[in-house]
Design a protein around this motif. Structure first.
Motif, PDB file in Angstrom:
ATOM      1  N   PHE A  84      -1.945  -2.497   7.762  1.00 56.88           N
ATOM      2  CA  PHE A  84      -0.605  -3.137   7.533  1.00 56.88           C
ATOM      3  C   PHE A  84      -0.532  -3.490   6.151  1.00 56.88           C
ATOM      4  O   PHE A  84       0.339  -3.426   5.543  1.00 56.88           O
ATOM      5  CB  PHE A  84      -0.335  -4.134   8.352  1.00 56.88           C
ATOM      6  CG  PHE A  84      -0.222  -4.244   9.814  1.00 56.88           C
ATOM      7  CD1 PHE A  84      -0.142  -3.032  10.354  1.00 56.88           C
ATOM      8  CD2 PHE A  84      -0.600  -5.200  10.551  1.00 56.88           C
ATOM      9  CE1 PHE A  84      -0.262  -2.795  11.778  1.00 56.88           C
ATOM     10  CE2 PHE A  84      -0.134  -5.117  11.869  1.00 56.88           C
ATOM     11  CZ  PHE A  84      -0.020  -3.939  12.673  1.00 56.88           C
ATOM     12  N   HIS A  85      -1.603  -3.937   5.512  1.00 61.73           N
ATOM     13  CA  HIS A  85      -1.835  -4.341   4.175  1.00 61.73           C
ATOM     14  C   HIS A  85      -2.429  -3.395   3.069  1.00 61.73           C
ATOM     15  O   HIS A  85      -2.666  -3.943   2.052  1.00 61.73           O
ATOM     16  CB  HIS A  85      -2.596  -5.710   4.135  1.00 61.73           C
ATOM     17  CG  HIS A  85      -1.927  -6.980   4.762  1.00 61.73           C
ATOM     18  ND1 HIS A  85      -0.635  -7.538   4.344  1.00 61.73           N
ATOM     19  CD2 HIS A  85      -1.952  -7.459   6.102  1.00 61.73           C
ATOM     20  CE1 HIS A  85      -0.322  -8.330   5.301  1.00 61.73           C
ATOM     21  NE2 HIS A  85      -1.019  -8.364   6.582  1.00 61.73           N
ATOM     22  N   ASN A  86      -2.627  -2.278   3.558  1.00 60.39           N
ATOM     23  CA  ASN A  86      -3.068  -1.217   2.777  1.00 60.39           C
ATOM     24  C   ASN A  86      -4.376  -1.695   2.359  1.00 60.39           C
ATOM     25  O   ASN A  86      -4.951  -1.249   1.094  1.00 60.39           O
ATOM     26  CB  ASN A  86      -2.112  -0.707   1.597  1.00 60.39           C
ATOM     27  CG  ASN A  86      -0.774  -0.236   2.110  1.00 60.39           C
ATOM     28  OD1 ASN A  86      -0.612   0.516   2.964  1.00 60.39           O
ATOM     29  ND2 ASN A  86       0.471  -0.946   1.416  1.00 60.39           N
ATOM     30  N   SER A  87      -5.386  -2.038   3.038  1.00 58.74           N
ATOM     31  CA  SER A  87      -6.590  -2.656   2.578  1.00 58.74           C
ATOM     32  C   SER A  87      -7.859  -1.901   3.529  1.00 58.74           C
ATOM     33  O   SER A  87      -8.719  -2.380   3.423  1.00 58.74           O
ATOM     34  CB  SER A  87      -6.619  -3.961   3.030  1.00 58.74           C
ATOM     35  OG  SER A  87      -5.700  -4.934   2.449  1.00 58.74           O
ATOM     36  N   LEU A  88      -7.503  -0.751   3.682  1.00 54.69           N
ATOM     37  CA  LEU A  88      -8.387   0.294   4.436  1.00 54.69           C
ATOM     38  C   LEU A  88      -9.397   0.948   3.462  1.00 54.69           C
ATOM     39  O   LEU A  88     -10.483   1.636   3.721  1.00 54.69           O
ATOM     40  CB  LEU A  88      -8.028   1.177   5.598  1.00 54.69           C
ATOM     41  CG  LEU A  88      -7.476   0.602   6.846  1.00 54.69           C
ATOM     42  CD1 LEU A  88      -6.845   1.251   7.715  1.00 54.69           C
ATOM     43  CD2 LEU A  88      -8.693  -0.040   7.669  1.00 54.69           C
ATOM     44  N   GLY A  89      -8.811   1.126   2.182  1.00 54.07           N
ATOM     45  CA  GLY A  89      -9.551   1.852   1.145  1.00 54.07           C
ATOM     46  C   GLY A  89      -9.184   3.500   1.223  1.00 54.07           C
ATOM     47  O   GLY A  89      -9.925   4.151   0.709  1.00 54.07           O
ATOM     48  N   THR A  90      -8.162   3.648   2.153  1.00 52.68           N
ATOM     49  CA  THR A  90      -8.052   5.345   2.450  1.00 52.68           C
ATOM     50  C   THR A  90      -6.429   5.541   2.099  1.00 52.68           C
ATOM     51  O   THR A  90      -5.692   4.534   1.552  1.00 52.68           O
ATOM     52  CB  THR A  90      -7.825   5.597   4.071  1.00 52.68           C
ATOM     53  OG1 THR A  90      -7.070   4.718   4.648  1.00 52.68           O
ATOM     54  CG2 THR A  90      -9.405   5.261   4.758  1.00 52.68           C
ATOM     55  N   ASN A  91      -6.198   6.830   1.894  1.00 58.09           N
ATOM     56  CA  ASN A  91      -4.906   7.204   1.301  1.00 58.09           C
ATOM     57  C   ASN A  91      -3.925   6.986   2.322  1.00 58.09           C
ATOM     58  O   ASN A  91      -4.163   6.685   3.455  1.00 58.09           O
ATOM     59  CB  ASN A  91      -4.903   8.769   0.989  1.00 58.09           C
ATOM     60  CG  ASN A  91      -5.383   9.667   1.854  1.00 58.09           C
ATOM     61  OD1 ASN A  91      -5.027   9.334   2.930  1.00 58.09           O
ATOM     62  ND2 ASN A  91      -5.916  10.885   1.652  1.00 58.09           N
ATOM     63  N   LYS A  92      -2.489   7.401   1.911  1.00 61.58           N
ATOM     64  CA  LYS A  92      -1.458   6.947   2.842  1.00 61.58           C
ATOM     65  C   LYS A  92      -1.482   7.558   3.955  1.00 61.58           C
ATOM     66  O   LYS A  92      -1.154   6.934   4.974  1.00 61.58           O
ATOM     67  CB  LYS A  92      -0.257   7.328   2.037  1.00 61.58           C
ATOM     68  CG  LYS A  92       1.212   6.982   2.764  1.00 61.58           C
ATOM     69  CD  LYS A  92       2.385   7.199   1.908  1.00 61.58           C
ATOM     70  CE  LYS A  92       3.748   6.630   2.369  1.00 61.58           C
ATOM     71  NZ  LYS A  92       4.769   7.133   1.446  1.00 61.58           N
ATOM     72  N   PHE A  93      -1.834   9.075   3.986  1.00 59.98           N
ATOM     73  CA  PHE A  93      -1.700   9.628   5.316  1.00 59.98           C
ATOM     74  C   PHE A  93      -2.968   9.342   6.518  1.00 59.98           C
ATOM     75  O   PHE A  93      -2.426   9.030   7.274  1.00 59.98           O
ATOM     76  CB  PHE A  93      -2.092  11.137   5.162  1.00 59.98           C
ATOM     77  CG  PHE A  93      -2.293  11.935   6.504  1.00 59.98           C
ATOM     78  CD1 PHE A  93      -1.138  12.170   7.217  1.00 59.98           C
ATOM     79  CD2 PHE A  93      -3.462  12.235   6.878  1.00 59.98           C
ATOM     80  CE1 PHE A  93      -1.539  12.952   8.342  1.00 59.98           C
ATOM     81  CE2 PHE A  93      -3.724  13.042   8.150  1.00 59.98           C
ATOM     82  CZ  PHE A  93      -2.706  13.128   8.923  1.00 59.98           C
TER      83      PHE A  93
END
Length: 260
Positions: A68-77
């Motif tokens: 949700f917070h773009n905190s996985l370290g992966t790209n958008k896809f």
């Protein structure tokens, strides 16, 4: 002290970055619990499978919450795929949960915060409200979400429906077990994910409850560092123990209501 003062005085921006090992952990934390749960249920050991299913559910929440917070370290896809695939595994449209969670941070415990409504209930009221909570987060997203949110929610709900139909049609007993347990867990979300961390905080909603017990944080995978998360939502879960330490050093007297 204000939220802005805390942001300025606590060093936190370096915590947003994940090492390669940390990225692997955050993106694969669910796998062992899911495999053990499914294996035990496949051989009919349903009672033994339940705690592993619970740990899968909890780590799944941690994973999508970071997404949700773009905190996985992966790209958008890859982040999108994490949310989509976990929708099927967790039996809920995760994009619907995301929409309401982002609003929860923006409108915390106000009338516009649909996720946070159970925080003002009694503990048993929050439990009984669980099924309605799950219905409303989908309804609100379809009503208020933009085109992209609505498209993702519909895709996830259709995918869940297809998988569920196939599992019951072919009577795949261990997957039937998984679906039932996940739906039951989703019905408890209004209590565990909202009430436990926000009840009796209406006067200062930005100061959510938190957990400082070491063993309690270990068995809950650091998901109850909620004060820290609300103050610094961009920090990944794996870095929350360090963030908590830094907050305690700079603001030793900050109010810390316990979750449990």
């Amino acid at each position: 002290m204000t939220h802005q003062e805390i942001l300025k005085k606590v060093q936190w921006k370096d915590l947003k970055n994940l090492s390669f090992t940390e990225m692997l952990i955050e993106n694969n934390l669910t796998i062992p619990w899911f495999l053990i749960s499914i294996t035990l249920s496949y051989f009919g050991y349903y009672l033994l499978a339940i705690p592993f299913s619970a740990f899968f559910f909890l780590t799944g929440l941690r994973q999508v919450h970071n997404g949700f917070h773009n905190s996985l370290g992966t790209n958008k896809f890859l982040t999108w795929f994490t949310l989509y695939s976990n929708s099927i595994l967790l039996m809920v449209s995760v994009h619907a949960v995301k929409f309401n969670h982002i609003r929860h941070h923006k409108y915390c415990l106000s009338d516009e915060d649909y996720e946070g409504k159970s925080a003002r209930m009694t503990w048993y009221g929050a439990i009984l409200y669980g099924p309605m909570h799950m219905f409303l987060i989908h309804k609100i997203t379809l009503q208020l979400g933009n085109k992209n949110y609505r498209k993702n929610v519909l895709l996830e709900l259709i995918s869940i429906a297809i998988v569920t139909f196939a599992v019951f049609y072919f009577n795949i007993h261990f997957l039937i077990y998984h679906i039932i347990v996940m739906v039951f867990a989703e019905f408890l979300m209004a209590f565990f994910a909202v009430w436990t961390v926000h009840h009796d905080t209406e006067e200062s909603p930005e100061y959510a409850r938190t957990q400082r017990g070491n063993w309690k944080n270990k068995i809950t995978f650091s998901m109850f560092y909620h004060l820290e998360h609300h103050l610094f939502p961009a920090v990944p879960t794996i870095k929350l123990p360090e963030l908590a330490r830094r907050i305690d050093v700079v603001f030793p007297d900050i109010e810390k209501k316990q979750t449990f």
